[in-house]
Motif scaffolding. Structure first.
Motif, PDB file in Angstrom:
ATOM      1  N   GLY A 189      17.701   6.296  -5.350  1.00 43.40           N
ATOM      2  CA  GLY A 189      16.412   6.068  -4.693  1.00 43.40           C
ATOM      3  C   GLY A 189      15.989   7.274  -3.874  1.00 43.40           C
ATOM      4  N   ILE A 190      16.917   7.827  -3.122  1.00 48.97           N
ATOM      5  CA  ILE A 190      16.580   8.990  -2.291  1.00 48.97           C
ATOM      6  C   ILE A 190      16.224  10.186  -3.179  1.00 48.97           C
ATOM      7  CG2 ILE A 190      17.499  10.668  -0.621  1.00 48.97           C
ATOM      8  CD1 ILE A 190      19.061   8.350   0.667  1.00 48.97           C
ATOM      9  N   LYS A 191      16.931  10.299  -4.285  1.00 45.38           N
ATOM     10  CA  LYS A 191      16.646  11.424  -5.199  1.00 45.38           C
ATOM     11  C   LYS A 191      15.272  11.285  -5.852  1.00 45.38           C
ATOM     12  CE  LYS A 191      21.188  13.026  -6.732  1.00 45.38           C
ATOM     13  NZ  LYS A 191      22.202  12.660  -7.741  1.00 45.38           N
ATOM     14  N   ASN A 192      14.819  10.071  -6.021  1.00 48.29           N
ATOM     15  CA  ASN A 192      13.508   9.865  -6.648  1.00 48.29           C
ATOM     16  C   ASN A 192      12.409  10.406  -5.737  1.00 48.29           C
ATOM     17  OD1 ASN A 192      11.326   8.714  -8.232  1.00 48.29           O
ATOM     18  ND2 ASN A 192      11.204   7.134  -6.650  1.00 48.29           N
ATOM     19  N   LYS A 193      11.567  11.255  -6.266  1.00 51.37           N
ATOM     20  CA  LYS A 193      10.457  11.770  -5.458  1.00 51.37           C
ATOM     21  C   LYS A 193       9.283  10.809  -5.625  1.00 51.37           C
ATOM     22  CE  LYS A 193       8.390  15.892  -3.735  1.00 51.37           C
ATOM     23  NZ  LYS A 193       8.126  15.195  -2.475  1.00 51.37           N
ATOM     24  N   GLY A 194       9.230   9.842  -4.712  1.00 50.05           N
ATOM     25  CA  GLY A 194       8.216   8.807  -4.789  1.00 50.05           C
ATOM     26  C   GLY A 194       8.697   7.613  -3.984  1.00 50.05           C
ATOM     27  N   PHE A 195       7.994   6.520  -4.100  1.00 44.77           N
ATOM     28  CA  PHE A 195       8.339   5.333  -3.306  1.00 44.77           C
ATOM     29  C   PHE A 195       9.523   4.612  -3.947  1.00 44.77           C
ATOM     30  CE2 PHE A 195       7.807   1.005  -1.651  1.00 44.77           C
ATOM     31  CZ  PHE A 195       7.564   1.271  -0.310  1.00 44.77           C
ATOM     32  N   SER A 196      10.621   4.522  -3.200  1.00 42.43           N
ATOM     33  CA  SER A 196      11.826   3.864  -3.714  1.00 42.43           C
ATOM     34  C   SER A 196      12.082   2.614  -2.900  1.00 42.43           C
ATOM     35  CB  SER A 196      13.028   4.799  -3.598  1.00 42.43           C
ATOM     36  OG  SER A 196      12.772   5.975  -4.326  1.00 42.43           O
ATOM     37  N   PHE A 197      12.303   1.529  -3.601  1.00 45.58           N
ATOM     38  CA  PHE A 197      12.462   0.240  -2.930  1.00 45.58           C
ATOM     39  C   PHE A 197      13.779  -0.380  -3.352  1.00 45.58           C
ATOM     40  CE2 PHE A 197      11.898  -4.334  -2.572  1.00 45.58           C
ATOM     41  CZ  PHE A 197      11.378  -4.444  -1.287  1.00 45.58           C
ATOM     42  N   THR A 213       6.881  -4.949  -5.483  1.00 46.89           N
ATOM     43  CA  THR A 213       6.707  -3.513  -5.243  1.00 46.89           C
ATOM     44  C   THR A 213       6.547  -2.753  -6.553  1.00 46.89           C
ATOM     45  OG1 THR A 213       9.102  -3.408  -4.980  1.00 46.89           O
ATOM     46  CG2 THR A 213       7.788  -3.345  -2.985  1.00 46.89           C
ATOM     47  N   ARG A 214       7.202  -3.239  -7.587  1.00 50.52           N
ATOM     48  CA  ARG A 214       7.040  -2.588  -8.883  1.00 50.52           C
ATOM     49  C   ARG A 214       5.581  -2.721  -9.344  1.00 50.52           C
ATOM     50  NH1 ARG A 214      10.162  -3.729 -14.602  1.00 50.52           N
ATOM     51  NH2 ARG A 214       8.553  -2.749 -15.860  1.00 50.52           N
ATOM     52  N   ALA A 215       5.046  -3.920  -9.205  1.00 46.69           N
ATOM     53  CA  ALA A 215       3.650  -4.134  -9.601  1.00 46.69           C
ATOM     54  C   ALA A 215       2.706  -3.297  -8.742  1.00 46.69           C
ATOM     55  CB  ALA A 215       3.295  -5.616  -9.488  1.00 46.69           C
ATOM     56  N   ALA A 216       3.097  -3.089  -7.485  1.00 47.10           N
ATOM     57  CA  ALA A 216       2.216  -2.358  -6.576  1.00 47.10           C
ATOM     58  C   ALA A 216       2.244  -0.849  -6.819  1.00 47.10           C
ATOM     59  CB  ALA A 216       2.598  -2.663  -5.127  1.00 47.10           C
ATOM     60  N   GLY A 217       3.264  -0.353  -7.495  1.00 45.85           N
ATOM     61  CA  GLY A 217       3.265   1.073  -7.825  1.00 45.85           C
ATOM     62  C   GLY A 217       4.493   1.862  -7.422  1.00 45.85           C
ATOM     63  N   ALA A 218       5.558   1.193  -6.969  1.00 51.74           N
ATOM     64  CA  ALA A 218       6.789   1.905  -6.619  1.00 51.74           C
ATOM     65  C   ALA A 218       7.345   2.577  -7.879  1.00 51.74           C
ATOM     66  CB  ALA A 218       7.807   0.939  -6.044  1.00 51.74           C
ATOM     67  N   HIS A 276       0.813  -1.221   0.000  1.00 52.98           N
ATOM     68  CA  HIS A 276       0.000   0.000   0.000  1.00 52.98           C
ATOM     69  C   HIS A 276       0.845   1.269   0.000  1.00 52.98           C
ATOM     70  CE1 HIS A 276      -3.915  -1.814  -0.052  1.00 52.98           C
ATOM     71  NE2 HIS A 276      -3.399  -2.763   0.707  1.00 52.98           N
ATOM     72  N   ALA A 277       1.991   1.226   0.661  1.00 55.89           N
ATOM     73  CA  ALA A 277       2.890   2.395   0.604  1.00 55.89           C
ATOM     74  C   ALA A 277       3.399   2.549  -0.831  1.00 55.89           C
ATOM     75  CB  ALA A 277       4.038   2.222   1.590  1.00 55.89           C
ATOM     76  N   ALA A 278       3.709   1.425  -1.482  1.00 58.95           N
ATOM     77  CA  ALA A 278       4.168   1.468  -2.881  1.00 58.95           C
ATOM     78  C   ALA A 278       3.045   1.994  -3.780  1.00 58.95           C
ATOM     79  CB  ALA A 278       4.607   0.076  -3.327  1.00 58.95           C
ATOM     80  N   ARG A 279       1.840   1.516  -3.536  1.00 54.62           N
ATOM     81  CA  ARG A 279       0.686   1.941  -4.338  1.00 54.62           C
ATOM     82  C   ARG A 279       0.481   3.456  -4.267  1.00 54.62           C
ATOM     83  NH1 ARG A 279      -4.402   2.979  -2.704  1.00 54.62           N
ATOM     84  NH2 ARG A 279      -4.086   2.090  -0.645  1.00 54.62           N
ATOM     85  N   ARG A 280       0.683   4.025  -3.076  1.00 56.23           N
ATOM     86  CA  ARG A 280       0.503   5.473  -2.939  1.00 56.23           C
ATOM     87  C   ARG A 280       1.635   6.257  -3.584  1.00 56.23           C
ATOM     88  NH1 ARG A 280      -0.430   3.734   2.644  1.00 56.23           N
ATOM     89  NH2 ARG A 280      -2.669   3.395   2.793  1.00 56.23           N
ATOM     90  N   ASN A 281       2.739   5.581  -3.860  1.00 53.09           N
ATOM     91  CA  ASN A 281       3.959   6.251  -4.327  1.00 53.09           C
ATOM     92  C   ASN A 281       4.327   7.411  -3.407  1.00 53.09           C
ATOM     93  OD1 ASN A 281       6.192   6.489  -6.049  1.00 53.09           O
ATOM     94  ND2 ASN A 281       5.206   8.147  -7.190  1.00 53.09           N
ATOM     95  N   ILE A 282       4.253   7.164  -2.110  1.00 50.11           N
ATOM     96  CA  ILE A 282       4.656   8.172  -1.129  1.00 50.11           C
ATOM     97  C   ILE A 282       6.187   8.182  -1.056  1.00 50.11           C
ATOM     98  CG2 ILE A 282       4.348   6.524   0.803  1.00 50.11           C
ATOM     99  CD1 ILE A 282       3.443   9.017   2.481  1.00 50.11           C
ATOM    100  N   ASP A 283       6.740   9.356  -0.860  1.00 48.14           N
ATOM    101  CA  ASP A 283       8.194   9.524  -0.950  1.00 48.14           C
ATOM    102  C   ASP A 283       8.921   8.939   0.275  1.00 48.14           C
ATOM    103  OD1 ASP A 283      10.703  10.272  -1.698  1.00 48.14           O
ATOM    104  OD2 ASP A 283      10.420  12.419  -1.367  1.00 48.14           O
ATOM    105  N   LEU A 284       8.991   7.630   0.310  1.00 51.72           N
ATOM    106  CA  LEU A 284       9.737   6.914   1.354  1.00 51.72           C
ATOM    107  C   LEU A 284      10.810   6.093   0.656  1.00 51.72           C
ATOM    108  CD1 LEU A 284       6.710   5.550   3.466  1.00 51.72           C
ATOM    109  CD2 LEU A 284       8.046   7.635   3.875  1.00 51.72           C
ATOM    110  N   ASN A 285      11.919   5.890   1.339  1.00 51.27           N
ATOM    111  CA  ASN A 285      13.027   5.129   0.763  1.00 51.27           C
ATOM    112  C   ASN A 285      13.246   3.879   1.595  1.00 51.27           C
ATOM    113  OD1 ASN A 285      13.897   7.376  -1.155  1.00 51.27           O
ATOM    114  ND2 ASN A 285      13.834   8.379   0.841  1.00 51.27           N
TER     115      ASN A 285
END
Ligand SMILES: Cc1ncc(C[n+]2csc(CCOP(=O)(O)OP(=O)(O)O)c2C)c(N)n1
Ligand code: SF4
Lengths: 271, 387
Positions: A187-195, A161-166, A108-117
């Motif tokens: 990953g940190i530079k990416n503004k979105g969910f990085s896995f 996680t890719r399928a979920a939306g990361a 769900h965090a991946a689906r939201r693409n929230i900026d977490l690393n």
């Protein structure tokens, strides 16, 4: 100019709890190198972890650190990111922590693409509780709760996680320690969910139970089985048997959650 | 939907859950994370609508554990945070309630009580979660539990819940039952709101040396900075020392556990919520809380006996109940469960012997999805009046 990564460690909290030969320290130092390369303000970094040997990493680093409950680090991290989007939030977690008990939060965090690393210390086992099988333990391997061999299928956390939306997905191993900081930095530079899935070794439990009690043997296995993404793309299904892909696996910017919420707020102000 | 009752004054016709939303916003709550469940959902819906307008944040998480995790995360950044749920969702929240207790993170958890166990009676009232609210999370822990008996009280207790959580740095559980959550009543909204904010380090505090879990004041409450303000400290659910790092010696463990218990007891007067109305010609009282109190009060007025209303269930008012036991001969406890708070009353009065005999405690404990009818209570009172 680059600092010695020791500067980012809470050395007064050492010795750490990790066993000799454990790969977790390799990952932690690589993550610190990435942070150092980015020259981020330490006050604006929050490191959140769950429960497990890997999750103890949070306590050793000199940032805003939060050691939470088993599997739920991403939920606390989500609250932090929403409350203070200006913080860079890094989640340090284990394969059991993030994909068994925390599996639902992960997708769900991946689906939201929230900026977490998210950096997974993936040792294919539950280290802290004594070597029980995890969702990434390969089928037929042995574990304390799989004395006759594991019959579960393993997750590919990157595919998941890719399928979920990361929006950023990468994998490396502790053998490829020099590659990890590059991936974490992107990953940190990416503004979105990085896995970022890092294959690591638990020689004490996984190793011993699977005829690899020597930490160096485990590193060699990582070297022998990892294939770079470029190579991987031209390998046949047969050649891929027993091997896994490393490198940057997916990187596609997408609308980020806290940004979307900020826009939603603005919309309500105009009402 | 909020219907104006009179012109544009502060008198409104509100549903209980709507009053909760209004009060939370008034006291400064700016973060809500939740997962829909009847009969609490109106709180999530109200917060989803109102929070973005005041630069707050609403998020619907994937479950109730996640919701409380996010609430704690936001609170760690200094934002007053709320979650709301019912029955099954309250069971899921228990692990994180314990986390907020030991890590000392302020937050408010509303549990609108419906019939259980399990999915039970999703739309019908009960008061079966009283002991879960007190003891639901594992390990020795204190608990502050508030329960309203009217829509106006729901408003006031929402404010009180936030203030207590900020003051004592602890989760506070607000426990309305389904009747109070869904009743619409006339509510006079107070023009002013008393707001207590958590204590933060002084602006000139030494950021490198500040110990987040050191306690230097008599109230037993540590001064924990918010994340992202330059303190770079550690928070953990493990037993920890004054610096916030894991440490598990018997001395440190005992000191921490006793302190988090004592800080709640220390604030007794602030936390207290009990209203005693003894009848001049009767040594019988009806003691209750929530919507059961409404039935109890009705029965008491019909029969001329006294009432005791609890709005704070825990910490349980031992002292007041012991005093009460010296003044009355019979306490009738009314609650929509098979016997929960009545046991606390029995425990508190044990050993008190007024008038040369022990005070009698009777429970009217009914759990069938119905509000307890005053008639049932009247019958019991009359029985007691005869003896
Ligand atoms: C709710 C809950 N269930 C179980 C546990 C016990 N537990 C602690 S760590 C752990 C597994 C950790 O495995 P992993 O996340 O892979 O980390 P590692 O120790 O291998 O680094 C378990 C099951 C717990 N702490 N909380
Ligand atoms: S048990 Fe395994 S994972 Fe845990 S510290 Fe030891 S080697 Fe590392």
């Amino acid at each position: 100019m680059s600092k010695d990564i020791k500067e980012y460690l809470r050395l007064d909290k050492f010795p750490h709890i990790w066993c000799p030969g454990c790969g977790h320290g390799i990952i932690l130092q690589a993550v610190l190198r990435a942070i150092d390369r980015l020259q981020l303000d330490r006050d604006n970094i929050a490191v959140v972890s769950g429960i497990g040997c890997s999750s103890r990493a949070a306590g050793y680093v000199d940032f805003n650190t939060l050691h939470t409950t088993h599997g739920r680090a991403l939920t606390f991290a989500t609250g932090i990111k929403l409350a203070k989007p200006e913080l860079t939030v890094i989640v340090l977690t284990g394969d059991g922590d993030c994909s068994a008990i925390g599996g639902n939060h992960l997708i769900h965090a991946a689906r939201r693409n929230i900026d977490l690393n998210v950096i997974v210390f993936n040792n294919s086992i539950y280290g802290m509780t004594g070597g029980q099988y995890s969702p990434t333990t390969p089928t037929t391997d042995y574990a304390a709760t799989a004395p006759y061999g594991n019959i579960d299928n393993a997750f590919d956390l990157c595919e998941l996680t890719r399928a979920a939306g990361a929006s950023y997905v990468a994998r490396s191993t502790t053998f490829h320690a020099a590659q990890i900081p590059l991936l974490v930095e992107k990953g940190i530079k990416n503004k979105g969910f990085s896995f970022i899935d890092i294959i690591t070794a638990c020689p004490i439990y996984y190793g011993r139970m699977n005829k690899m009690p020597d930490a160096v043997d485990m590193l060699k296995t990582q070297r022998d089985n990892a294939r770079n993404i470029k190579q991987w793309d031209i390998m046949t299904a047969e050649e891929k048997q027993g091997k896994f892909v490393i490198g940057e696996l997916y990187n596609k910017p997408a609308p980020e959650y806290t940004d979307a919420y900020r826009q939603l707020r603005e919309k309500t102000h105009a009402l | 939907m909020i219907l104006p009752f009179l012109d544009n004054s502060e008198i409104k016709f509100l549903q209980g859950n709507e009053a909760c939303v209004k009060a939370a916003l008034a006291v400064g709550c700016r973060f809500f994370a939740g997962y829909p469940i009847t009969p609490s959902t109106e709180i999530a819906e109200g917060m989803a609508k109102e929070l973005p307008k005041v630069n707050g944040t609403f998020i619907q998480m994937e479950d109730e554990i996640a919701s409380l995790g996010a609430v704690i995360g936001a609170s760690i950044c200094g934002v007053k945070s709320l979650t709301a749920t019912s029955g099954p969702g309250f069971s899921l929240k228990q692990e994180h309630i314990g986390y907020a207790v030991i890590a000392e993170i302020p937050c408010v958890i509303v549990n609108v009580m419906r019939g259980g166990p399990s999915t039970g009676l999703p739309t019908l009232p009960a008061q079966g979660d009283v002991m879960q609210a007190r003891w639901g999370t594992h390990g020795d822990h204190p608990a502050i539990v508030l329960s309203p008996s009217s829509v106006r009280e729901y408003y006031d207790l929402t404010i009180k819940a936030f203030n207590l959580s900020e003051k004592f740095r602890t989760p506070v559980i607000l426990l309305p039952d389904e009747v109070i959550a869904h009743t619409r009543e006339k509510v006079e909204i107070p023009k002013e709101t008393r707001i207590i904010n958590r204590q933060l380090p002084a602006p000139d505090a030494n950021k490198a040396k500040h110990q987040p879990y050191a306690v230097n004041s008599a109230d037993g409450v540590p001064v924990i900075p918010n994340f992202g303000e330059g303190f770079r400290f550690n928070i953990t659910g493990l037993v920890h020392d004054a610096t916030g790092f894991p440490a598990a010696t018997p001395e440190i463990t005992e000191k921490l556990l006793l302190r988090i218990h004592k800080k709640i007891a220390a604030g007794d007067n602030e936390i207290k919520g009990i209203e005693i109305n003894l009848a001049r010609n009767s040594d019988i009282v009806v003691l209750s809380y929530g919507s059961s109190f409404r039935s109890g009060a009705q029965a008491a007025s019909e029969t001329g006996v006294g009432t005791v209303k609890l709005t704070t269930l825990f910490p349980f008012p031992d002292k007041e109940i012991k005093e009460l036991a010296k003044k009355v001969k019979t306490i009738i406890v009314v609650e929509m469960n098979l016997g929960q708070l009545v046991r606390e009353v029995e425990r508190a009065v044990a050993g008190q012997s007024p008038h040369g005999g022990l005070v009698k405690v009777y429970g009217i404990n009914i759990s069938n999805g119905l509000l307890i009818h005053p008639e049932i209570i009247v019958r019991k009172i009359k029985e007691c009046q005869k003896t």
